[in-house]
Design an enzyme around this catalytic site. Structure first.
Site, PDB file in Angstrom:
ATOM      1  N   HIS A  57      77.302  28.348  50.246  1.00  0.00           N
ATOM      2  CA  HIS A  57      75.661  28.050  49.943  1.00  0.00           C
ATOM      3  C   HIS A  57      75.461  28.452  48.756  1.00  0.00           C
ATOM      4  CE1 HIS A  57      72.495  30.585  52.526  1.00  0.00           C
ATOM      5  NE2 HIS A  57      71.647  30.024  51.576  1.00  0.00           N
ATOM      6  N   HIS A  59      72.536  26.473  46.084  1.00  0.00           N
ATOM      7  CA  HIS A  59      70.743  25.613  45.746  1.00  0.00           C
ATOM      8  C   HIS A  59      70.990  24.840  44.918  1.00  0.00           C
ATOM      9  CE1 HIS A  59      68.905  27.717  49.196  1.00  0.00           C
ATOM     10  NE2 HIS A  59      69.585  28.947  48.912  1.00  0.00           N
ATOM     11  N   ARG A  61      68.700  22.538  44.099  1.00  0.00           N
ATOM     12  CA  ARG A  61      67.258  22.354  43.627  1.00  0.00           C
ATOM     13  C   ARG A  61      67.437  20.952  43.252  1.00  0.00           C
ATOM     14  NH1 ARG A  61      66.123  26.702  46.057  1.00  0.00           N
ATOM     15  NH2 ARG A  61      65.850  28.491  44.580  1.00  0.00           N
ATOM     16  N   ASP A 304      74.839  31.826  47.891  1.00  0.00           N
ATOM     17  CA  ASP A 304      73.581  32.113  47.598  1.00  0.00           C
ATOM     18  C   ASP A 304      72.746  31.720  46.609  1.00  0.00           C
ATOM     19  OD1 ASP A 304      70.770  31.485  48.855  1.00  0.00           O
ATOM     20  OD2 ASP A 304      70.316  33.665  50.120  1.00  0.00           O
ATOM     21  N   HIS A 308      65.015  30.157  40.109  1.00  0.00           N
ATOM     22  CA  HIS A 308      63.580  30.269  40.050  1.00  0.00           C
ATOM     23  C   HIS A 308      62.914  30.239  38.587  1.00  0.00           C
ATOM     24  CE1 HIS A 308      63.027  30.569  44.424  1.00  0.00           C
ATOM     25  NE2 HIS A 308      64.116  31.370  44.379  1.00  0.00           N
ATOM     26  N   GLY A 323      65.314  35.843  45.770  1.00  0.00           N
ATOM     27  CA  GLY A 323      66.232  34.542  45.268  1.00  0.00           C
ATOM     28  C   GLY A 323      66.799  35.225  44.169  1.00  0.00           C
TER      29      GLY A 323
END
Length: 446
Positions: A57, A59, A61, A304, A308, A323
Site C-alpha cells: 500500500h 502512493h 503519485r 499507506d 503531500h 496522510g
C-alpha cells in the site's frame, strides 16, 4: 555482481553466510572464501537478515502529482526503508484504470531500479464508484495487475463490489477495500470520541469502517473471491476479520505502522502531520491491532505511504490533506511497537512485512526467502540501534512524517534488490548506478 554477506542472523535466530550472484541467492550457510572468490564481502555481524520488505500500500503519485512524489523518489525512500518491492496505488492523474497507465508506472519502476514496482489497478473508472474499470485488460497487461482498489474511496455500492469480486476471482486477483461508509463520515476530521467533542472536530465513527468490512466479507464468501481489507484501525474491525477467518472466508487484512503506535491524543496539537485516513484511534484500538497482528488475524503491515507537499500540511486542520509518509520509518515502528514489546519475533516480522504481502499480491521473487536459486531480495537491519527520527532519514519529495523527533528502535543498514545493494551501510546508491544495475539485470534475465 557477487556479494558475500557474512555472520548474519536469520529470522529464526540461526547464523549464516549468504552468497549473492547474478541477482539470485547462490548459497546460505557456512561459505568458504574459495566458494566466494571475487565477491564483495559485507560484514553482517550483529545484523538481522530479512527477506526484502514488500509494501502492499504505497502512493507514488506519478503520473500527475509529481510535486508530492515520483516513482523514482518514492522507490528511493522504499530502498532506504528496506523495501525491495512496493505496490503503487491507483489515485494518480490520470487514474490507473487502464492498461496503458499501469504499464507506464511499471516501466518507471523498472527504469529506476531501486525496487520492484507493481501497480494496483482502480476498481472503477476514474475512482468514481460508478462503472468497473478495464480490470481484465490491466490483468493481461505487461504490468500483470493482481490487486485492484479504489484506494481512499470506498466501493460503497454493494452490487458494484459484488461484480468486482466476481471479476477478479476469474484470474486469482484480489480487491483491496478502503472500508469507509461515506454517509457516516461526511466532513469527519478525527476519531469520534469524547476528544472529538472536546476539540470541536467532527467525529469519524468506528462503525463506518466495521460495517463495510462486515458486508464485504459476506460478499466475498458469497461469490468465492479474495478480499483484502486496507488499514484496519478499530478493535471492532479486528473482531469482524477474526470472525470471517474462523468461518473460512478468503479475507486478508493490513494494519499501518502509525495505527500500531499513535493514538488520537496527538490530535490535541492540531498538527496536521497526525491527520490521516482512517484517523488515529483510541489506545484500546491500538492494543487490539497489535494483538491482531500477533495472533495472525491481521496478515500484514503496510505503510499507506502518502506524501503531500508542505503547503497541504502546514495549514489549519480542516483544510489539511489526509496522510503520512511511512516507508523509511515502517520497520523501526514495527520493531518499537511489536518486537521490543515481546508480541512478535523476527520470523513474524519477515512474514508480515515480506512473505505475506508478496503472497497476497501474487508477487513472484519475494515469497521464498533464503532459498538457493531464489531472487536476491533482502534487507539487513541493526536491531540494537536507537535514534531520533529526523529529516535526514527521509528520501522522498515530501516530509509529512508523524515521527520527526521521536525515538525509534532499529536501523536498516543494507537493502539488496535483485542482488544489487540499493542501500549500502545506510547510504543510498547513486541514481545512475542503480539504473545501470537494473538494465544489467533485465538483460541477464531477458
Amino acid at each position: 555482481m557477487r556479494y558475500l554477506i557474512t555472520g548474519a542472523t536469520l529470522p529464526d535466530g540461526s547464523g549464516a553466510d549468504i552468497l549473492l550472484a547474478g541477482g539470485t541467492i547462490v548459497a546460505v550457510g557456512r561459505i568458504s572464501k574459495a566458494d566466494a572468490a571475487g565477491a564483495t564481502v559485507v560484514d553482517a555481524s550483529g545484523l538481522v537478515a530479512l527477506p526484502g520488505l514488500v509494501d502492499l500500500h504505497t502512493h507514488l503519485r506519478e503520473p500527475g502529482y509529481e510535486q508530492s512524489e515520483t516513482v523514482l523518489t518514492g522507490t528511493r525512500a522504499a530502498a532506504a526503508g528496506g523495501f525491495t518491492a512496493v505496490f503503487a496505488m491507483a489515485n494518480t492523474l490520470p487514474v490507473a484504470d487502464t492498461a496503458g497507465v499501469v504499464e507506464q508506472v511499471k516501466s518507471l519502476g523498472d527504469a529506476a531500479g531501486y525496487a520492484t514496482v507493481r501497480p494496483i489497478g482502480a476498481v472503477t473508472v476514474g475512482l468514481g464508484g460508478q462503472t468497473l474499470s478495464e480490470i481484465g485488460a490491466m490483468a493481461r497487461s505487461r504490468a500483470a495487475v493482481r490487486v485492484f482498489s479504489d484506494d481512499g474511496k470506498c466501493i460503497h455500492d454493494s452490487l458494484l463490489m459484488r461484480r468486482a469480486l466476481e471479476y477478479v476471482s476469474t484470474f486469482d486477483g484480489v480487491v483491496a477495500q478502503h472500508a469507509q461508509d461515506p454517509r457516516l463520515t461526511e466532513g469527519a476530521q478525527m476519531n469520534e470520541s469524547a476528544l472529538s467533542s472536546e476539540l470541536g472536530l467532527k467525529g469519524w465513527p468506528a462503525v463506518a469502517e466495521e460495517s463495510i468490512i462486515a458486508r464485504d466479507v459476506l460478499l466475498a464468501e458469497h461469490v468465492g473471491a479474495r478480499l483484502h481489507v486496507c488499514h484496519l484501525s478499530t478493535a471492532g474491525s479486528v473482531d469482524v476479520v477474526r470472525w470471517a477467518k474462523a468461518r473460512g472466508i478468503a479475507v486478508t487484512a493490513e494494519a499501518t505502522p502509525h495505527h500500531l503506535l499513535l493514538t488520537e491524543d496527538l490530535v490535541r496539537s492540531y498538527d496536521a502531520r497526525y491527520k490521516v485516513n482512517p484517523p488515529l484511534r483510541r489506545d484500546e484500538d491500538v492494543q487490539a491491532l497489535r494483538e491482531g497482528v500477533a495472533d495472525g488475524t491481521i496478515d500484514i503491515v503496510a505503510t499507506d505511504h502518502a506524501p503531500h507537499p508542505q503547503e497541504s500540511k502546514e495549514c489549519e486542520w480542516d483544510a489539511a490533506s489526509f496522510g503520512m509518509v511511512g516507508l523509511e520509518s515502517a520497520l523501526p515502528v514495527v520493531q518499537t511497537a511489536l518486537v521490543d514489546t515481546g508480541l512478535i519475533g523476527w520470523a513474524d516480522v519477515a512474514r508480515i512485512l515480506s512473505t505475506a504481502p508478496a503472497r497476497i499480491g501474487r508477487l513472484g521473487g519475494h515469497s521464498h526467502a533464503f532459498e538457493p536459486g531464489s531472487a536476491a531480495n533482502l534487507t539487513l537491519v541493526d536491531p540494537t540501534a536507537s535514534s531520533t527520527f529526523s529529516l535526514d532519514r527521509l528520501h522522498g519529495r515530501s516530509t509529512n512524517s508523524p515521527y520527526l523527533g521521536a525515538t525509534l528502535s532499529g536501523s536498516v543498514r543494507w537493502t539488496f534488490h535483485r542482488g544489487y545493494p540499493t542501500l549500502r551501510d545506510g547510504v543510498l546508491a547513486d541514481v545512475a548506478e542503480t539504473a545501470e544495475a537494473a538494465i544489467a539485470y533485465t538483460e541477464a534475465f531477458a
